[in-house]
Design a protein around this motif. Structure first.
Motif, short mmCIF file in Angstrom:
data_model
loop_
_atom_site.label_atom_id
_atom_site.label_comp_id
_atom_site.label_asym_id
_atom_site.label_seq_id
_atom_site.Cartn_x
_atom_site.Cartn_y
_atom_site.Cartn_z
N ALA A 99 -5.10 6.95 -6.86
CA ALA A 99 -4.81 7.68 -8.43
C ALA A 99 -3.87 8.63 -7.73
N ALA A 100 -3.66 9.28 -6.67
CA ALA A 100 -3.12 10.66 -6.64
C ALA A 100 -2.00 9.99 -6.33
N ARG A 101 -1.39 8.93 -6.27
CA ARG A 101 0.21 8.64 -6.14
C ARG A 101 0.74 8.52 -6.91
N GLU A 102 -0.08 7.75 -7.71
CA GLU A 102 0.23 7.41 -9.37
C GLU A 102 0.07 8.60 -9.77
N ARG A 103 -0.23 9.59 -9.76
CA ARG A 103 -0.63 10.97 -10.51
C ARG A 103 0.86 11.56 -10.24
N LEU A 104 1.25 11.18 -9.08
CA LEU A 104 2.17 12.46 -8.19
C LEU A 104 3.80 12.03 -8.63
N GLY A 105 3.65 10.55 -9.06
CA GLY A 105 4.90 9.54 -9.48
C GLY A 105 5.53 8.95 -8.21
N LEU A 106 4.76 8.13 -7.72
CA LEU A 106 4.88 7.78 -5.92
C LEU A 106 4.95 6.46 -6.33
N THR A 107 6.25 5.65 -5.71
CA THR A 107 5.88 4.28 -6.23
C THR A 107 5.63 3.78 -4.89
N TRP A 108 4.64 2.88 -5.04
CA TRP A 108 4.61 2.03 -4.20
C TRP A 108 3.83 0.48 -4.40
N SER A 109 4.61 -0.38 -3.61
CA SER A 109 4.49 -2.31 -3.93
C SER A 109 3.57 -2.92 -3.12
N ALA A 110 3.24 -4.06 -3.59
CA ALA A 110 2.48 -4.26 -3.06
C ALA A 110 3.33 -5.02 -1.64
N ARG A 111 4.80 -5.08 -1.43
CA ARG A 111 5.14 -4.92 0.03
C ARG A 111 4.99 -4.04 0.48
N ASP A 112 4.89 -2.65 -0.50
CA ASP A 112 4.39 -1.30 0.81
C ASP A 112 3.16 -1.96 1.48
N GLU A 113 2.25 -2.39 0.56
CA GLU A 113 1.12 -2.05 0.83
C GLU A 113 1.05 -2.94 2.05
N ARG A 114 1.85 -3.90 2.17
CA ARG A 114 1.56 -5.50 2.72
C ARG A 114 2.26 -5.01 4.39
#
Length: 301
Positions: free
Chosen positions: A242-257
């Motif tokens: 939720a904080a990532r989204e609020r700050l406009g930071l991108t995070w993909s499924a690939r990043d998560e892996r």
């Protein structure tokens, strides 16, 4: 004739004065996790959450030396944090020192609102950011805490707040109410402040201290770019979604892996290191001292 009030006796002040906070000891959750060297990966995420609050971000922007002395500031902050958990009676004095230090920090944020570092809501938010970051660091880099450990950790963070001078009434009383508070803070208060953007900028110049070894200074232009990218990647990944989204930071499924693979490598590698490298210096010394005390006690028995 009505009874007259009596003058306070010598023991009355002691009865009304709140008890001194208790320092931490072996067996607490914080004792186990706060000195683990893996916290070095997690602390930048807590800092980003803190300075995403406009008042806190303005205080750091106006008063911190994070631009001119980043290594010195990081070292002092880490030393202070370690004292809170492993310093025994020194923890209480460190808490008082921090409050004295923050008394002079005030100004106006970029919305034109006055701030003071010890405003209870702001001071509490800085402390409150530790809870989700501890949990996420455990999930990715160590092992997830179970429900009982999560509750114990939160209770211990309230105890740590006592040491730092954060009033209980300014913190949510339970983990369940904490998440309501956290969601409201993210939605209503947080933003990508100037300091957030700087901390997450891979091109931000960071020079080594003058006392650094000459070979390291020579190699730093080559080492800094990949280390900066790794730091920003892990920092972003350990932020609550939720904080990532609020700050406009991108995070993909690939990043998560990728982050989960990185965590798996850390989990497998760390146990291979000697204990003095698995724990930060104050934590290592405290653990050895506690182990020696336990050995002496068993021998005496």
């Amino acid at each position: 004739m009505p009874d007259l009030p009596t003058a306070p006796g010598p023991g009355d002040a002691a009865r009304t004065r709140p008890p001194e906070p208790l320092p931490f000891a072996p067996g607490s959750v914080l004792w186990e996790v706060a000195g683990d060297v893996r916290m070095l990966f997690a602390l930048p995420s807590a800092l980003v959450l803190q300075v995403a609050h406009p008042a806190v971000g303005a205080g750091v922007d106006d008063h911190s030396v994070f631009r001119t002395d980043p290594w010195g500031r990081a070292q002092r902050s880490l030393q202070s944090l370690q004292l809170w958990v492993y310093g025994g009676e020194q923890a209480l004095e460190e808490g008082r020192r921090l409050r004295r230090l923050h008394k002079t920090i005030s100004g106006t944020d970029h919305h034109g609102r006055a701030y003071h570092a010890l405003t209870p809501a702001y001071y509490a938010w800085v402390h409150a950011t530790a809870y989700p970051i501890f949990l996420r660091a455990a999930e990715y880099l160590s092992r997830p805490l179970d429900k009982d450990e999560q509750h114990r950790l939160y209770d211990e963070l309230l105890q740590l707040g006592d040491i730092l001078g954060i009033r209980r009434r300014d913190m949510p009383p339970t983990p369940e109410t904490y998440w309501q508070y956290f969601d409201a803070m993210v939605h209503d208060e947080l933003e990508a402040t100037i300091v957030v953007r700087e901390l997450l900028d891979p091109h931000r110049p960071v020079t080594l201290p003058d006392r650094s070894p000459a070979p390291l200074r020579l190699l730093w232009p080559l080492l800094h770019p990949p280390l900066a990218r790794l730091n920003i990647f892990v920092t972003t990944g350990l932020l609550p979604p939720a904080a990532r989204e609020r700050l406009g930071l991108t995070w993909s499924a690939r990043d998560e892996r990728r982050l989960r693979r990185f965590g798996a490598v850390v989990r497998r590698t760390l146990p291979l290191l000697p204990e003095r490298l698995r724990y930060l210096p104050l934590s290592y010394a405290a653990r050895r001292s506690a182990g020696s005390s336990s050995s002496r006690t068993r021998a005496a028995r």
